[in-house]
Motif scaffolding. Structure first.
Motif, short mmCIF file in Angstrom:
data_model
loop_
_atom_site.label_atom_id
_atom_site.label_comp_id
_atom_site.label_asym_id
_atom_site.label_seq_id
_atom_site.Cartn_x
_atom_site.Cartn_y
_atom_site.Cartn_z
N GLN A 196 0.84 -1.19 0.00
CA GLN A 196 0.00 0.00 0.00
C GLN A 196 0.88 1.24 0.00
O GLN A 196 2.04 1.19 0.38
CB GLN A 196 -0.93 0.02 1.21
N ILE A 197 0.30 2.34 -0.45
CA ILE A 197 1.02 3.61 -0.46
C ILE A 197 0.22 4.62 0.34
O ILE A 197 -0.98 4.42 0.57
CB ILE A 197 1.26 4.10 -1.91
N PRO A 198 0.83 5.69 0.81
CA PRO A 198 0.12 6.67 1.65
C PRO A 198 -1.19 7.13 1.00
O PRO A 198 -1.22 7.44 -0.19
CB PRO A 198 1.12 7.81 1.77
N THR A 199 -2.25 7.15 1.78
CA THR A 199 -3.60 7.41 1.24
C THR A 199 -3.74 8.77 0.59
O THR A 199 -4.57 8.95 -0.30
CB THR A 199 -4.65 7.27 2.35
N ASN A 200 -2.95 9.73 1.02
CA ASN A 200 -3.07 11.09 0.47
C ASN A 200 -2.09 11.38 -0.66
O ASN A 200 -2.00 12.53 -1.11
CB ASN A 200 -2.86 12.14 1.58
N LEU A 201 -1.36 10.38 -1.11
CA LEU A 201 -0.30 10.61 -2.09
C LEU A 201 -0.82 11.30 -3.35
O LEU A 201 -0.28 12.31 -3.79
CB LEU A 201 0.37 9.29 -2.46
N LEU A 202 -1.87 10.77 -3.95
CA LEU A 202 -2.39 11.33 -5.20
C LEU A 202 -3.08 12.67 -4.97
O LEU A 202 -3.06 13.54 -5.83
CB LEU A 202 -3.37 10.35 -5.85
N LYS A 203 -3.65 12.82 -3.81
CA LYS A 203 -4.35 14.06 -3.48
C LYS A 203 -3.38 15.21 -3.24
O LYS A 203 -3.58 16.33 -3.72
CB LYS A 203 -5.20 13.85 -2.23
N ASP A 204 -2.30 14.93 -2.50
CA ASP A 204 -1.37 15.99 -2.09
C ASP A 204 -0.27 16.27 -3.11
O ASP A 204 0.19 17.41 -3.24
CB ASP A 204 -0.74 15.64 -0.75
N CYS A 205 0.18 15.23 -3.82
CA CYS A 205 1.26 15.41 -4.81
C CYS A 205 0.63 15.80 -6.14
O CYS A 205 0.48 14.98 -7.06
CB CYS A 205 2.08 14.13 -4.94
N LYS A 206 0.28 17.07 -6.25
CA LYS A 206 -0.52 17.55 -7.37
C LYS A 206 0.26 17.66 -8.68
O LYS A 206 -0.33 17.95 -9.72
CB LYS A 206 -1.14 18.89 -7.01
N ALA A 207 1.57 17.47 -8.64
CA ALA A 207 2.36 17.50 -9.87
C ALA A 207 2.63 16.10 -10.42
O ALA A 207 3.14 15.94 -11.53
CB ALA A 207 3.69 18.21 -9.62
N LEU A 208 2.25 15.08 -9.65
CA LEU A 208 2.56 13.69 -10.01
C LEU A 208 1.90 13.28 -11.32
O LEU A 208 0.69 13.42 -11.49
CB LEU A 208 2.12 12.77 -8.88
N GLN A 209 2.72 12.75 -12.25
CA GLN A 209 2.22 12.32 -13.55
C GLN A 209 2.47 10.85 -13.81
O GLN A 209 1.74 10.22 -14.57
CB GLN A 209 2.92 13.13 -14.66
N ASN A 210 3.51 10.30 -13.21
CA ASN A 210 3.87 8.90 -13.46
C ASN A 210 4.13 8.16 -12.15
O ASN A 210 4.85 8.64 -11.29
CB ASN A 210 5.17 8.80 -14.30
N ILE A 211 3.51 7.00 -12.02
CA ILE A 211 3.81 6.09 -10.91
C ILE A 211 4.03 4.71 -11.50
O ILE A 211 3.21 4.24 -12.29
CB ILE A 211 2.66 6.02 -9.88
N SER A 212 5.14 4.09 -11.14
CA SER A 212 5.44 2.76 -11.64
C SER A 212 5.62 1.82 -10.46
O SER A 212 6.50 2.01 -9.62
CB SER A 212 6.71 2.80 -12.50
N LEU A 213 4.74 0.79 -10.38
CA LEU A 213 4.72 -0.13 -9.25
C LEU A 213 4.68 -1.59 -9.70
O LEU A 213 4.06 -2.44 -9.06
CB LEU A 213 3.51 0.17 -8.36
N HIS A 214 5.32 -1.90 -10.81
CA HIS A 214 5.40 -3.28 -11.28
C HIS A 214 5.97 -4.20 -10.21
O HIS A 214 6.88 -3.82 -9.47
CB HIS A 214 6.29 -3.37 -12.52
N SER A 215 5.44 -5.42 -10.14
CA SER A 215 5.97 -6.46 -9.25
C SER A 215 5.99 -6.03 -7.79
O SER A 215 7.01 -6.15 -7.09
CB SER A 215 7.38 -6.88 -9.70
N ASN A 216 4.87 -5.48 -7.36
CA ASN A 216 4.62 -5.20 -5.95
C ASN A 216 3.26 -5.82 -5.59
O ASN A 216 2.39 -5.94 -6.44
CB ASN A 216 4.58 -3.69 -5.69
N PRO A 217 3.07 -6.19 -4.32
CA PRO A 217 1.77 -6.76 -3.91
C PRO A 217 0.71 -5.68 -3.66
O PRO A 217 0.15 -5.58 -2.58
CB PRO A 217 2.13 -7.51 -2.63
N ILE A 218 0.45 -4.87 -4.68
CA ILE A 218 -0.58 -3.84 -4.60
C ILE A 218 -1.45 -3.96 -5.84
O ILE A 218 -0.94 -4.20 -6.95
CB ILE A 218 0.03 -2.43 -4.48
N SER A 219 -2.75 -3.82 -5.67
CA SER A 219 -3.66 -4.03 -6.80
C SER A 219 -4.07 -2.71 -7.44
O SER A 219 -4.03 -1.65 -6.83
CB SER A 219 -4.91 -4.77 -6.34
N MET A 220 -4.48 -2.81 -8.68
CA MET A 220 -4.97 -1.64 -9.40
C MET A 220 -6.23 -1.09 -8.73
O MET A 220 -6.44 0.12 -8.69
CB MET A 220 -5.26 -2.01 -10.86
N ASP A 221 -7.05 -1.98 -8.19
CA ASP A 221 -8.27 -1.54 -7.51
C ASP A 221 -7.94 -0.65 -6.32
O ASP A 221 -8.57 0.40 -6.11
CB ASP A 221 -9.08 -2.75 -7.02
#
Length: 261
Positions: A196-221
């Motif tokens: 899992q990643i911090p719940t506010n990451l997408l909300k607070d990091c307003k410049a974020l354009q790319n996240i790459s999380l291949h081969s981690n135990p986290i789901s797209m849902d």
């Protein structure tokens, strides 16, 4: 014999003179096993030092004499540790340490307050010093291919950070302070143990354009349910469309950039 020695001495003198006048010392692929004393003797003249792909095992304490150096490239050597007085290189903006055997970074790293780019991929780091948070001008940090289990909470104080690469480590979670990185555009965390990643990451990091999380135990849902996901998607799509409009050649891998899970 004397003629040959004299000729070599003259060539060396010319080389040192050129280094002094340009401020650029380029000794890539020179098969060096020890740090060259003649470089240290140049002191304030050195602006760029490139010792990539040699056989250096250690960096001398006297490297602190190079106080005007802005770029230091030590990739692909056999370096195991950095000198504690590295922090005296107050003019340093770019440091590349890829492909060495470094297992830890000195706390004095935090004294490099002008540092903008730090790359230390392919080493043996198990942790990063908390003092890394003092690098307020750091724009790029690449710590991929190490043995990191976590990132320090202080990473959130690297307020200028735009790109963070930490692929191929053992990271299990991210500190909540990552949400403070309001200039962060790209976050790469492939091949870790992140569930899992911090719940506010997408909300607070307003410049974020790319996240790459291949081969981690986290789901797209999980990712899509985070607050700020729609806004993130809009930024990602805008960047992608801009690349297409600019006729940028994009590989099949590039088509996936933005959300890689």
């Amino acid at each position: 014999m004397g003629c040959c020695v004299s000729k070599k001495a003259k060539l060396k003198a010319n080389q040192v003179s050129r280094w002094r006048s340009t401020g650029i010392v380029a000794l890539r692929d020179a098969k060096l096993k020890t740090f060259p004393d003649e470089v240290l003797d140049l002191e304030k003249s050195v602006r760029t030092l490139d010792l990539t792909n040699n056989k250096l095992v250690e960096i001398p304490l006297d490297i602190s004499k190079l106080i005007n150096m802005q770029r230091l490239a030590l990739a692909d050597n056999l370096i195991e540790q950095l000198p504690v007085n590295l922090g005296k290189l107050q003019s340093l903006k770019v440091m590349t340490l890829d492909g060495n055997q470094i297992s830890s970074l000195p706390d004095e790293l935090g004294q490099l307050v002008r540092l903008e780019q730090l790359s230390i991929l392919g080493n043996m780091l198990t942790s990063l010093p908390e003092t890394i948070g003092s690098l307020r001008n750091l724009v790029l940090l690449n710590v991929s291919s190490n043995k990191l289990k976590s990132l320090p909470e202080s990473i959130g104080s690297c307020f200028s950070l735009e790109e963070l690469q930490a692929n191929d480590n053992l990271i299990e979670d991210l500190p909540a302070s990552v949400c403070n990185l309001i200039h962060l555009k790209s976050l790469s965390l492939n091949n870790n143990n992140i569930s899992q990643i911090p719940t506010n990451l997408l909300k607070d990091c307003k410049a974020l354009q790319n996240i790459s999380l291949h081969s981690n135990p986290i789901s797209m849902d999980q990712f899509q349910q985070m607050e700020g996901f729609q806004e993130f998607e809009a930024r990602r799509k805008k960047k992608f469309d801009k690349q297409i409009d600019s006729n940028v050649m994009i590989s099949s891998k590039g088509l996936d950039e933005g959300v890689d899970l």
